[in-house]
Scaffold this motif. Structure first.
Motif, short mmCIF file in Angstrom:
data_model
loop_
_atom_site.label_atom_id
_atom_site.label_comp_id
_atom_site.label_asym_id
_atom_site.label_seq_id
_atom_site.Cartn_x
_atom_site.Cartn_y
_atom_site.Cartn_z
N ILE A 171 0.83 -1.21 0.00
CA ILE A 171 0.00 0.00 0.00
C ILE A 171 0.86 1.25 0.00
N VAL A 172 1.98 1.23 0.71
CA VAL A 172 2.85 2.41 0.77
C VAL A 172 3.48 2.67 -0.58
N MET A 173 3.91 1.63 -1.26
CA MET A 173 4.49 1.79 -2.58
C MET A 173 3.47 2.38 -3.55
N ALA A 174 2.24 1.93 -3.45
CA ALA A 174 1.18 2.46 -4.30
C ALA A 174 0.78 3.86 -3.87
N GLY A 175 0.90 4.14 -2.58
CA GLY A 175 0.50 5.45 -2.08
C GLY A 175 -0.99 5.69 -2.24
N ASN A 176 -1.78 4.67 -1.89
CA ASN A 176 -3.24 4.78 -2.05
C ASN A 176 -3.74 6.17 -1.66
N VAL A 177 -4.54 6.76 -2.53
CA VAL A 177 -5.03 8.11 -2.31
C VAL A 177 -6.45 8.08 -1.73
N GLY A 178 -6.67 8.90 -0.70
CA GLY A 178 -7.98 9.02 -0.09
C GLY A 178 -8.44 10.46 -0.09
N ARG A 179 -9.73 10.66 -0.04
CA ARG A 179 -10.31 12.00 -0.02
C ARG A 179 -10.52 12.43 1.43
N LEU A 180 -10.14 13.67 1.70
CA LEU A 180 -10.39 14.27 3.00
C LEU A 180 -11.52 15.28 2.82
N GLY A 181 -11.63 16.25 3.70
CA GLY A 181 -12.64 17.27 3.53
C GLY A 181 -12.15 18.36 2.59
N TYR A 182 -13.09 19.23 2.23
CA TYR A 182 -12.74 20.40 1.43
C TYR A 182 -12.09 19.97 0.12
N MET A 183 -10.95 20.53 -0.26
CA MET A 183 -10.26 20.12 -1.50
C MET A 183 -9.01 19.30 -1.19
N ASP A 184 -8.99 18.63 -0.05
CA ASP A 184 -7.80 17.96 0.45
C ASP A 184 -7.83 16.45 0.22
N TYR A 185 -6.64 15.92 0.00
CA TYR A 185 -6.46 14.48 -0.22
C TYR A 185 -5.32 14.00 0.66
N ALA A 186 -5.24 12.68 0.84
CA ALA A 186 -4.13 12.08 1.58
C ALA A 186 -3.61 10.90 0.77
N SER A 187 -2.33 10.61 0.96
CA SER A 187 -1.71 9.46 0.33
C SER A 187 -1.03 8.64 1.40
N VAL A 188 -1.19 7.33 1.35
CA VAL A 188 -0.59 6.46 2.35
C VAL A 188 0.93 6.48 2.19
N SER A 189 1.62 6.94 3.23
CA SER A 189 3.08 6.99 3.18
C SER A 189 3.71 6.16 4.30
N GLU A 190 2.91 5.78 5.27
CA GLU A 190 3.41 4.89 6.33
C GLU A 190 2.23 4.14 6.91
N ILE A 191 2.52 2.98 7.44
CA ILE A 191 1.47 2.17 8.06
C ILE A 191 1.98 1.64 9.39
N PHE A 192 1.06 1.24 10.25
CA PHE A 192 1.43 0.54 11.47
C PHE A 192 0.46 -0.61 11.65
N SER A 193 0.90 -1.65 12.33
CA SER A 193 0.09 -2.85 12.48
C SER A 193 -0.29 -3.05 13.93
N MET A 194 -1.49 -3.57 14.14
CA MET A 194 -1.97 -3.96 15.47
C MET A 194 -2.80 -5.22 15.30
N ARG A 195 -2.70 -6.10 16.26
CA ARG A 195 -3.52 -7.30 16.23
C ARG A 195 -4.61 -7.20 17.27
#
Length: 202
Positions: A171-195
């Motif tokens: 997912i980080v390599m792809a940098g999945n893009v998500g929509r935020l509010g207003y005209m803003d977007y985010a791209s996945v640049s780091e992840i953390f895991s929890m079980r």
């Protein structure tokens, strides 16, 4: 602060989409019975079942993606990677029917295997879907809203091998893009895991 949406929020911009965020973007490709191809991004998109694998997108109004999917019963949900974000935004243009956003955004099409709509050739992943139902949600007072919710079962999954590492989609390599509010977007640049815990095991 507290506000009731029906009475307004009094802020310069509506915070609702910023609160319910980030939202994955379904980059929906469809084709109608005349063979006209449409491509448009939808941030009201997600998966809600794994067995069977079902995804949905919601159109605020009877837009081409929803009407084409209803007409032919098929759509493709393409993944938006960071390097495709600008082209994704171009496909949000209010182009007249019959003009394909693939051409407008200079995007190559790739054929799907099991459905008629093409997919975005450069997308790291794409989900071929067949429509299972179309919902038109109602407000509390029973009046219809403008939303058209299209649900589809995923019948085929394309993954670019370049984004698979040790059998896991990167997912980080792809940098999945998500929509935020207003005209803003985010791209996945780091992840953390929890079980999640198992009862009785701490």
């Amino acid at each position: 602060m507290f506000y009731e949406p029906a009475k307004g929020h009094g802020l310069p911009h509506d915070p609702s989409k910023a609160i319910v965020a980030p939202r994955p973007i379904g980059w929906i490709s469809t084709v109608n019975s005349a063979g006209e191809v449409n491509l448009a991004p939808y941030s009201f998109f997600n998966a809600f079942s794994t067995r069977p694998f079902i995804v949905w997108f919601s159109s605020e109004g009877e837009k081409d993606s929803a009407t084409f999917a209803e007409e032919t019963g098929e759509f493709v949900a393409n993944l938006v990677s960071r390097d495709l974000a600008e082209k994704m935004v171009r496909t949000a243009v209010d182009a007249p029917r019959g003009v394909t956003e693939f051409d407008y955004a200079d995007l190559a099409m790739a054929p799907s295997r099991l459905v008629a709509p093409p997919r975005v050739a450069a997308a790291p992943a794409a989900l071929e879907c067949r429509v299972t139902e179309i919902l038109r949600p109602k407000a509390l007072d029973g009046t219809p809203t403008s939303a058209v919710v299209v649900a589809g079962e995923v019948v085929g999954v394309h993954i670019d091998d370049a984004f698979l590492k040790d059998g896991i989609f990167d997912i980080v390599m792809a940098g999945n893009v998500g929509r935020l509010g207003y005209m803003d977007y985010a791209s996945v640049s780091e992840i953390f895991s929890m079980r999640r815990p198992h009862w009785g095991k701490g």
